[in-house]
Design a protein around this motif. Structure first.
Motif, PDB file in Angstrom:
ATOM      1  N   LYS A  98       0.825  -1.203   0.000  1.00  0.00           N
ATOM      2  CA  LYS A  98       0.000   0.000   0.000  1.00  0.00           C
ATOM      3  C   LYS A  98       0.863   1.258   0.000  1.00  0.00           C
ATOM      4  N   GLY A  99       0.599   2.134  -0.944  1.00  0.00           N
ATOM      5  CA  GLY A  99       1.297   3.408  -1.037  1.00  0.00           C
ATOM      6  C   GLY A  99       2.617   3.358  -1.778  1.00  0.00           C
ATOM      7  N   CYS A 100       3.113   2.184  -2.107  1.00  0.00           N
ATOM      8  CA  CYS A 100       4.395   2.062  -2.805  1.00  0.00           C
ATOM      9  C   CYS A 100       4.173   2.136  -4.314  1.00  0.00           C
ATOM     10  N   ARG A 101       5.004   2.887  -4.994  1.00  0.00           N
ATOM     11  CA  ARG A 101       4.912   3.016  -6.452  1.00  0.00           C
ATOM     12  C   ARG A 101       6.202   2.537  -7.124  1.00  0.00           C
ATOM     13  N   ASN A 102       7.028   1.789  -6.385  1.00  0.00           N
ATOM     14  CA  ASN A 102       8.293   1.292  -6.932  1.00  0.00           C
ATOM     15  C   ASN A 102       8.056   0.156  -7.908  1.00  0.00           C
ATOM     16  N   THR A 103       8.998  -0.046  -8.793  1.00  0.00           N
ATOM     17  CA  THR A 103       8.942  -1.144  -9.749  1.00  0.00           C
ATOM     18  C   THR A 103       9.102  -2.478  -9.023  1.00  0.00           C
ATOM     19  N   ALA A 104       8.250  -3.427  -9.334  1.00  0.00           N
ATOM     20  CA  ALA A 104       8.301  -4.748  -8.707  1.00  0.00           C
ATOM     21  C   ALA A 104       9.465  -5.561  -9.257  1.00  0.00           C
ATOM     22  N   THR A 105      10.114  -6.301  -8.367  1.00  0.00           N
ATOM     23  CA  THR A 105      11.234  -7.170  -8.750  1.00  0.00           C
ATOM     24  C   THR A 105      10.961  -8.623  -8.361  1.00  0.00           C
ATOM     25  N   ARG A 110       7.800 -11.740  -7.333  1.00  0.00           N
ATOM     26  CA  ARG A 110       6.406 -12.209  -7.318  1.00  0.00           C
ATOM     27  C   ARG A 110       6.221 -13.097  -6.103  1.00  0.00           C
ATOM     28  N   LEU A 111       5.209 -12.806  -5.302  1.00  0.00           N
ATOM     29  CA  LEU A 111       4.884 -13.618  -4.132  1.00  0.00           C
ATOM     30  C   LEU A 111       3.597 -14.373  -4.445  1.00  0.00           C
ATOM     31  N   LEU A 112       3.703 -15.692  -4.545  1.00  0.00           N
ATOM     32  CA  LEU A 112       2.546 -16.522  -4.849  1.00  0.00           C
ATOM     33  C   LEU A 112       1.913 -16.980  -3.550  1.00  0.00           C
ATOM     34  N   TRP A 113       0.602 -16.845  -3.470  1.00  0.00           N
ATOM     35  CA  TRP A 113      -0.100 -17.197  -2.244  1.00  0.00           C
ATOM     36  C   TRP A 113      -1.455 -17.791  -2.555  1.00  0.00           C
ATOM     37  N   ASN A 114      -2.074 -18.335  -1.508  1.00  0.00           N
ATOM     38  CA  ASN A 114      -3.363 -18.995  -1.645  1.00  0.00           C
ATOM     39  C   ASN A 114      -4.048 -18.976  -0.287  1.00  0.00           C
ATOM     40  N   ASN A 115      -5.329 -18.614  -0.272  1.00  0.00           N
ATOM     41  CA  ASN A 115      -6.112 -18.692   0.962  1.00  0.00           C
ATOM     42  C   ASN A 115      -6.908 -19.990   0.904  1.00  0.00           C
ATOM     43  N   PRO A 116      -6.501 -21.017   1.648  1.00  0.00           N
ATOM     44  CA  PRO A 116      -7.151 -22.320   1.558  1.00  0.00           C
ATOM     45  C   PRO A 116      -8.616 -22.305   1.978  1.00  0.00           C
ATOM     46  N   LYS A 117      -9.051 -21.273   2.689  1.00  0.00           N
ATOM     47  CA  LYS A 117     -10.456 -21.188   3.083  1.00  0.00           C
ATOM     48  C   LYS A 117     -11.368 -20.829   1.920  1.00  0.00           C
ATOM     49  N   ILE A 118     -10.803 -20.165   0.885  1.00  0.00           N
ATOM     50  CA  ILE A 118     -11.646 -19.732  -0.228  1.00  0.00           C
ATOM     51  C   ILE A 118     -11.130 -20.118  -1.614  1.00  0.00           C
ATOM     52  N   HIS A 119      -9.880 -20.588  -1.712  1.00  0.00           N
ATOM     53  CA  HIS A 119      -9.301 -20.938  -3.010  1.00  0.00           C
ATOM     54  C   HIS A 119      -9.042 -22.435  -3.121  1.00  0.00           C
ATOM     55  N   ALA A 120      -9.163 -22.964  -4.325  1.00  0.00           N
ATOM     56  CA  ALA A 120      -8.767 -24.352  -4.587  1.00  0.00           C
ATOM     57  C   ALA A 120      -7.266 -24.485  -4.301  1.00  0.00           C
ATOM     58  N   PRO A 121      -6.807 -25.662  -3.877  1.00  0.00           N
ATOM     59  CA  PRO A 121      -5.390 -25.833  -3.506  1.00  0.00           C
ATOM     60  C   PRO A 121      -4.399 -25.454  -4.602  1.00  0.00           C
ATOM     61  N   GLU A 122      -4.740 -25.646  -5.862  1.00  0.00           N
ATOM     62  CA  GLU A 122      -3.808 -25.353  -6.954  1.00  0.00           C
ATOM     63  C   GLU A 122      -3.812 -23.882  -7.366  1.00  0.00           C
ATOM     64  N   ARG A 123      -4.763 -23.104  -6.881  1.00  0.00           N
ATOM     65  CA  ARG A 123      -4.872 -21.690  -7.248  1.00  0.00           C
ATOM     66  C   ARG A 123      -3.723 -20.906  -6.648  1.00  0.00           C
ATOM     67  N   ARG A 124      -3.172 -19.982  -7.415  1.00  0.00           N
ATOM     68  CA  ARG A 124      -2.121 -19.101  -6.922  1.00  0.00           C
ATOM     69  C   ARG A 124      -2.483 -17.666  -7.245  1.00  0.00           C
ATOM     70  N   LYS A 125      -2.579 -16.864  -6.203  1.00  0.00           N
ATOM     71  CA  LYS A 125      -2.746 -15.426  -6.348  1.00  0.00           C
ATOM     72  C   LYS A 125      -1.330 -14.847  -6.349  1.00  0.00           C
ATOM     73  N   VAL A 126      -1.163 -13.647  -6.898  1.00  0.00           N
ATOM     74  CA  VAL A 126       0.171 -13.057  -7.007  1.00  0.00           C
ATOM     75  C   VAL A 126       0.167 -11.638  -6.453  1.00  0.00           C
ATOM     76  N   TRP A 127       1.082 -11.377  -5.549  1.00  0.00           N
ATOM     77  CA  TRP A 127       1.399 -10.021  -5.135  1.00  0.00           C
ATOM     78  C   TRP A 127       2.762  -9.708  -5.715  1.00  0.00           C
ATOM     79  N   LEU A 128       2.941  -8.482  -6.153  1.00  0.00           N
ATOM     80  CA  LEU A 128       4.227  -8.027  -6.669  1.00  0.00           C
ATOM     81  C   LEU A 128       4.913  -7.203  -5.594  1.00  0.00           C
ATOM     82  N   ALA A 129       6.235  -7.290  -5.541  1.00  0.00           N
ATOM     83  CA  ALA A 129       6.980  -6.557  -4.511  1.00  0.00           C
ATOM     84  C   ALA A 129       8.246  -5.948  -5.077  1.00  0.00           C
TER      85      ALA A 129
END
Length: 77
Positions: free
Chosen positions: A19-26, A28-47
């Protein structure tokens, strides 16, 4: 290219997800919320270099983190 046949953003234009950062991402953080996503699903946050560790720790504390990968020419998966 993703499952819909679309490519991700140009890595040079990808922005950090912290939040609030405008820097270029270097990283990828892959994540999954097992309460709402299928086990193979991967969401991506950039950092950027400044926030990769913070975002990874945030996801790990909540048992959501799956994998950390560098940005590639193909953009986020």
């Amino acid at each position: 290219m993703n499952l819909l046949g679309m490519t991700g953003p140009d890595p040079a234009e990808a922005i950090c997800s912290r939040k609030g950062c405008r820097n270029t991402a270097t990283t990828r953080l892959l994540w999954n919320n097992p309460k709402i996503h299928a086990p193979e699903r991967r969401k991506v946050w950039l950092a950027c270099d400044d926030h990769a560790t913070w975002l990874q720790d945030y996801l790990q504390e909540r048992s959501l983190w799956k994998e950390t990968l560098p940005m590639t020419s193909e953009g986020p998966a």
